[in-house]
Scaffold this motif. Structure first.
Motif, PDB file in Angstrom:
ATOM      1  N   GLY A 379     -23.259 -14.180 -31.667  1.00 48.99           N
ATOM      2  CA  GLY A 379     -24.263 -13.523 -32.499  1.00 48.99           C
ATOM      3  C   GLY A 379     -23.761 -13.172 -33.882  1.00 48.99           C
ATOM      4  O   GLY A 379     -24.561 -13.009 -34.811  1.00 48.99           O
ATOM      5  N   TYR A 380     -22.437 -13.059 -34.040  1.00 43.83           N
ATOM      6  CA  TYR A 380     -21.867 -12.678 -35.333  1.00 43.83           C
ATOM      7  C   TYR A 380     -21.204 -13.854 -36.063  1.00 43.83           C
ATOM      8  O   TYR A 380     -21.213 -13.890 -37.289  1.00 43.83           O
ATOM      9  CB  TYR A 380     -20.833 -11.562 -35.137  1.00 43.83           C
ATOM     10  CG  TYR A 380     -21.463 -10.232 -34.826  1.00 43.83           C
ATOM     11  CD1 TYR A 380     -21.781  -9.332 -35.840  1.00 43.83           C
ATOM     12  CD2 TYR A 380     -21.765  -9.871 -33.516  1.00 43.83           C
ATOM     13  CE1 TYR A 380     -22.365  -8.103 -35.563  1.00 43.83           C
ATOM     14  CE2 TYR A 380     -22.359  -8.645 -33.225  1.00 43.83           C
ATOM     15  CZ  TYR A 380     -22.653  -7.770 -34.251  1.00 43.83           C
ATOM     16  OH  TYR A 380     -23.243  -6.567 -33.979  1.00 43.83           O
ATOM     17  N   PHE A 381     -20.619 -14.787 -35.327  1.00 42.40           N
ATOM     18  CA  PHE A 381     -19.885 -15.893 -35.948  1.00 42.40           C
ATOM     19  C   PHE A 381     -20.430 -17.225 -35.434  1.00 42.40           C
ATOM     20  O   PHE A 381     -20.511 -17.442 -34.224  1.00 42.40           O
ATOM     21  CB  PHE A 381     -18.388 -15.801 -35.623  1.00 42.40           C
ATOM     22  CG  PHE A 381     -17.665 -14.695 -36.334  1.00 42.40           C
ATOM     23  CD1 PHE A 381     -17.068 -14.907 -37.562  1.00 42.40           C
ATOM     24  CD2 PHE A 381     -17.599 -13.430 -35.763  1.00 42.40           C
ATOM     25  CE1 PHE A 381     -16.406 -13.889 -38.219  1.00 42.40           C
ATOM     26  CE2 PHE A 381     -16.938 -12.396 -36.410  1.00 42.40           C
ATOM     27  CZ  PHE A 381     -16.340 -12.625 -37.648  1.00 42.40           C
ATOM     28  N   SER A 382     -20.748 -18.116 -36.356  1.00 45.01           N
ATOM     29  CA  SER A 382     -21.227 -19.443 -35.957  1.00 45.01           C
ATOM     30  C   SER A 382     -20.095 -20.336 -35.479  1.00 45.01           C
ATOM     31  O   SER A 382     -20.326 -21.276 -34.719  1.00 45.01           O
ATOM     32  CB  SER A 382     -21.945 -20.121 -37.120  1.00 45.01           C
ATOM     33  OG  SER A 382     -21.043 -20.345 -38.214  1.00 45.01           O
ATOM     34  N   HIS A 383     -18.854 -20.078 -35.948  1.00 45.22           N
ATOM     35  CA  HIS A 383     -17.715 -20.927 -35.624  1.00 45.22           C
ATOM     36  C   HIS A 383     -16.569 -20.086 -35.038  1.00 45.22           C
ATOM     37  O   HIS A 383     -16.357 -18.944 -35.465  1.00 45.22           O
ATOM     38  CB  HIS A 383     -17.187 -21.655 -36.866  1.00 45.22           C
ATOM     39  CG  HIS A 383     -18.082 -22.757 -37.359  1.00 45.22           C
ATOM     40  ND1 HIS A 383     -19.372 -22.523 -37.790  1.00 45.22           N
ATOM     41  CD2 HIS A 383     -17.867 -24.097 -37.492  1.00 45.22           C
ATOM     42  CE1 HIS A 383     -19.907 -23.678 -38.166  1.00 45.22           C
ATOM     43  NE2 HIS A 383     -19.021 -24.640 -38.000  1.00 45.22           N
ATOM     44  N   ALA A 384     -15.837 -20.691 -34.117  1.00 52.30           N
ATOM     45  CA  ALA A 384     -14.627 -20.080 -33.557  1.00 52.30           C
ATOM     46  C   ALA A 384     -13.526 -21.127 -33.539  1.00 52.30           C
ATOM     47  O   ALA A 384     -13.798 -22.332 -33.439  1.00 52.30           O
ATOM     48  CB  ALA A 384     -14.879 -19.553 -32.149  1.00 52.30           C
ATOM     49  N   ILE A 385     -12.274 -20.682 -33.627  1.00 49.26           N
ATOM     50  CA  ILE A 385     -11.131 -21.598 -33.588  1.00 49.26           C
ATOM     51  C   ILE A 385     -10.282 -21.226 -32.378  1.00 49.26           C
ATOM     52  O   ILE A 385      -9.513 -20.269 -32.404  1.00 49.26           O
ATOM     53  CB  ILE A 385     -10.335 -21.554 -34.921  1.00 49.26           C
ATOM     54  CG1 ILE A 385      -9.116 -22.476 -34.858  1.00 49.26           C
ATOM     55  CG2 ILE A 385      -9.965 -20.138 -35.331  1.00 49.26           C
ATOM     56  CD1 ILE A 385      -8.458 -22.721 -36.206  1.00 49.26           C
ATOM     57  N   GLU A 386     -10.444 -21.989 -31.281  1.00 47.47           N
ATOM     58  CA  GLU A 386      -9.798 -21.650 -30.015  1.00 47.47           C
ATOM     59  C   GLU A 386     -10.154 -22.696 -28.975  1.00 47.47           C
ATOM     60  O   GLU A 386     -10.920 -23.631 -29.232  1.00 47.47           O
ATOM     61  CB  GLU A 386     -10.269 -20.275 -29.529  1.00 47.47           C
ATOM     62  CG  GLU A 386     -11.771 -20.174 -29.325  1.00 47.47           C
ATOM     63  CD  GLU A 386     -12.213 -18.764 -28.966  1.00 47.47           C
ATOM     64  OE1 GLU A 386     -12.599 -18.558 -27.799  1.00 47.47           O
ATOM     65  OE2 GLU A 386     -12.153 -17.863 -29.848  1.00 47.47           O
TER      66      GLU A 386
END
Length: 558
Positions: A379-386
Motif C-alpha cells: 500500500g505504501y511502496f510500488s517496488h521492493a528489492i528482495e
C-alpha cells in the motif's frame, strides 16, 4: 477519371487481399503487439497435487512471476475453474502439470488441441493431448540419474534434473531448444512443434540463491520465455549493489568513502536504511540524533544512491533480526494489525524525509513478514528489492507479485568471509545468471563489517562479466504517502547538511572543469599546510633578523 480509378483499384486488390490474409494468420499475441495493444495476455493453468500441495502451489507462483517479468496481464487459475472457450480470451496459454495422476477437465484438453495460439506445457500430463500437428510426444521415464548437463545456445551447464520423459519426435519441423546430456543419448528439455511448446520436467530453484551446479534449467526456461511470448530482450544485463543494514551503528566515514568510490567509477547503488535503530537494551536512536551519518547518507544519495526503507527498527543493533515476523513461533506476530504496520512505515518515511532523504523502494527486514504485513508494504511502496517465499529468487524484475508489488530480485547473496561467503560465490552466481539475455545480478554488502576492498572486487568482477549497473532511481517507482517536511524541518535539515553538501558540490564542479583538481584534492594537506605555515613563519623571522642586524646609516653635511 472514374474508369482509371477502377482499373487502379483492380490492380491493388490482389495485394490488399494478400496483406489481409497475412494479418489474419498472425498469432493472436503478435497481432496485438503490432496493433500497439501492449504485452500479450497469458492464462496460466496450475494443476493441483493432493500429494504435494505446497510444491504445486510454489511451482505455479514461480512460473507466474517469471511470466510477469514480461506481462502483468497474467491470470492464474486451477483446472477446476476452467470454463469451455476461456483460452480464446488470451494470447498465450501455459499449463503446469504438477501431478501425473490428477485428471484435467476434458473441455480444457479439447480447447488446448485447437490451433490458433501458442501453448506451453510444463511437466506431467502431456500425453493427454493428441500429438496432432506438434510432431512430438512424451513417452516413458528417461533415465534421469545419468543426466548431468543441460545444453542451451551452444553452451553446456551442470544440471540435476528430476523426473523427465523420453521424447519421440516424428516431424522434422520440431525444434529442440535445449536438451539434457550425460546419458547414452540427449533427452530434449525444451522443444517446440507448431503452436505447442513443451518443458520436460518441472524446473525450480533448489536453494536460497542460484546454484551453479543445479539451477541452469530454470534459467534456460526464464530465457526461452522471451521467444514463447514474442518479447525481445530488454537491453543489457543489469547489476545492482545494495549497501545493507545502514543505521546509526555504521561509521559515517565508511559510507562517505564507499559512496565516493562508487560515484567515481560510475556505479549507481542502493542503500538500505534503518531510520530508528533499536538496540538490545531497548533504546531507540533515530537518524536525526546522528547528524554526521545524515550528512554521509545525503552525500551517498547525491552520488547515485537510491534510498531503500529497510524496516523501521529492525529490532536490534546487529540489523540481523526480524521485525514483521515472530521467528520463535515461526508465525505472524500475535495481535498484529494493519494500523501497527502502517504506523511503522509512515514514521520511517517521515524520519527519512525530515532528514533530506527520499525513500524509493521497500526492503523487508530479513525477507520475512506475514501476509498482512506484505499487503501493508504494497500500500505504501510500488517496488521492493528482495526475495519472497515461497517463490524465492528470480533472474529479473517481475510484478505484480501476489501482494501487488514489483520485485527487484536479490539473487547474489552477501559477503561474509567468517561464514565462508565470498565475492567469488557472488560472481559464480552472476555468471550463471548470464544464461538469461536480460538477467539481473543483485547482491548486497555490509559497510559496517566488510572491508571496502571486497566491494571493489565485486564491482570489478561484475563489470568484467559484461553487466551494466542499473540506476534504480529511473524505475517508475511510487511511494504512496503524502507527508512532506514543514519549514522548520527543512531548516533543521539544511543546517545539518546544507553547507557541507554545498562544499561537496563545489568539489564536483571543480573536478568536472579542472583536470588537475583531483590531484590537488588528494594532496596531503594536513601535512602540507602546517609545513607551509612554518616555512612562511621562518621566512618572516629571517627577514626581521636581517633588518635588525643591518648597521644604521648616518647622514652627514655635504
Amino acid at each position: 477519371m472514374v474508369g482509371r480509378r477502377s482499373r487502379l483499384a483492380l490492380r491493388l486488390l490482389p495485394a490488399l487481399l494478400l496483406l489481409a490474409g497475412l494479418f489474419l494468420t498472425l498469432p493472436a499475441g503478435d497481432a496485438r503487439a503490432r496493433a500497439g495493444e501492449g504485452p500479450p495476455s497469458v492464462l496460466l493453468i496450475n494443476q493441483r497435487s493432493p500429494q504435494w500441495p505446497r510444491a504445486a502451489e510454489r511451482m505455479g507462483l514461480q512460473v507466474q512471476m517469471l511470466l510477469r517479468h514480461f506481462t502483468p496481464r497474467t491470470v492464474t487459475i486451477s483446472p477446476e475453474r476452467y470454463a469451455p472457450g476461456m483460452i480464446s480470451r488470451y494470447d498465450r496459454v501455459v499449463v503446469v502439470g504438477n501431478d501425473a495422476l490428477e485428471p484435467l477437465p476434458p473441455a480444457l484438453l479439447r480447447d488446448l488441441e485447437r490451433p490458433g495460439r501458442p501453448v506451453m506445457w510444463l511437466g506431467h500430463g502431456l500425453g493427454r493431448l493428441s500429438p496432432g500437428s506438434s510432431g512430438f510426444s512424451a513417452e516413458g521415464p528417461a533415465p534421469g540419474g545419468s543426466l548431468r548437463w543441460v545444453r542451451y545456445c551452444g553452451e553446456r551447464y551442470p544440471a540435476a534434473p528430476g523426473e523427465v520423459r523420453r521424447i519421440r519426435v516424428s516431424s522434422p519441423g520440431v525444434r529442440v531448444l535445449a536438451s539434457y546430456e550425460g546419458g547414452r543419448e540427449p533427452v530434449p528439455y525444451i522443444l517446440r512443434g507448431g503452436d505447442l511448446w513443451y518443458v520436460n520436467g518441472l524446473p525450480s530453484s533448489s536453494s536460497a540463491y542460484p546454484d551453479p551446479e543445479r539451477d541452469a534449467p530454470l534459467l534456460v526456461l526464464a530465457d526461452v520465455l522471451h521467444d514463447f511470448l514474442g518479447v525481445l530482450g530488454h537491453g543489457p544485463r543489469r547489476a545492482v549493489i545494495r549497501l545493507e543494514d545502514v543505521s546509526v551503528h555504521v561509521p559515517p566515514e565508511r559510507i562517505i568513502r564507499i559512496a565516493g568510490y562508487l560515484h567515481e567509477h560510475r556505479v549507481p547503488f542502493a542503500v538500505g536504511v534503518i531510520p530508528a535503530q533499536r538496540f538490545e537494551d531497548g533504546s531507540v536512536v533515530e537518524l536525526s540524533e546522528r547528524p554526521e551519518l545524515v550528512r554521509a547518507l545525503r552525500y551517498a544519495q547525491e552520488r547515485g544512491g537510491t534510498v531503500v526503507l529497510h524496516g523501521y527498527h529492525h529490532t536490534f543493533g546487529s540489523g540481523e533480526d526480524y521485525e514483521f515476523w515472530d521467528e520463535r513461533r515461526d508465525a505472524p506476530i500475535a495481535g498484529e494489525t494493519h494500523a501497527m504496520y502502517a504506523r511503522k512505515l509512515e514514521d520511517g518515511i517521515r524520519i527519512l524525509r525530515d532528514n533530506g532523504l527520499e525513500p524509493r523502494l521497500w526492503e523487508t527486514p530479513h525477507y520475512a513478514a506475514s501476509p498482512l504485513a506484505y499487503r501493508v508494504f504494497s500500500g505504501y511502496f510500488s517496488h521492493a528489492i528482495e526475495t519472497r517465499d515461497p517463490v524465492g529468487w528470480l533472474p529479473y524484475p517481475s510484478g505484480p507479485d501476489p501482494y501487488g508489488q514489483t520485485l527487484i530480485p536479490e539473487n547474489l547473496g552477501y559477503i561474509a568471509p567468517e561464514e565462508g561467503l565470498t565475492v567469488e560465490d557472488q560472481l559464480a552466481r552472476a555468471r550463471l545468471l548470464r544464461i538469461v539475455r536480460d538477467g539481473w545480478a543483485v547482491g548486497f554488502y555490509h559497510p559496517a563489517s566488510v572491508p571496502p576492498s571486497e566491494l571493489e572486487r565485486l564491482v570489478e568482477g561484475l563489470r568484467a562479466q559484461g553487466y551494466a549497473f542499473a540506476d534504480l532511481r529511473e524505475l517508475p517507482a511510487e511511494v504512496r504517502y503524502g507527508y512532506r517536511p514543514g519549514p522548520l524541518e527543512r531548516m533543521e535539515s539544511w543546517l545539518t547538511s546544507g553547507p557541507w553538501l554545498a562544499l561537496m558540490r563545489l568539489d564536483d564542479a571543480l573536478e568536472g572543469s579542472l583536470p588537475w583538481w583531483p590531484a590537488v584534492r588528494r594532496a596531503p594537506w594536513s601535512a602540507l599546510l602546517p609545513a607551509a605555515a612554518a616555512a612562511a613563519l621562518l621566512l618572516r623571522l629571517r627577514g626581521q633578523w636581517r633588518s635588525a642586524g643591518k648597521p644604521l646609516r648616518r647622514g652627514g653635511a655635504g
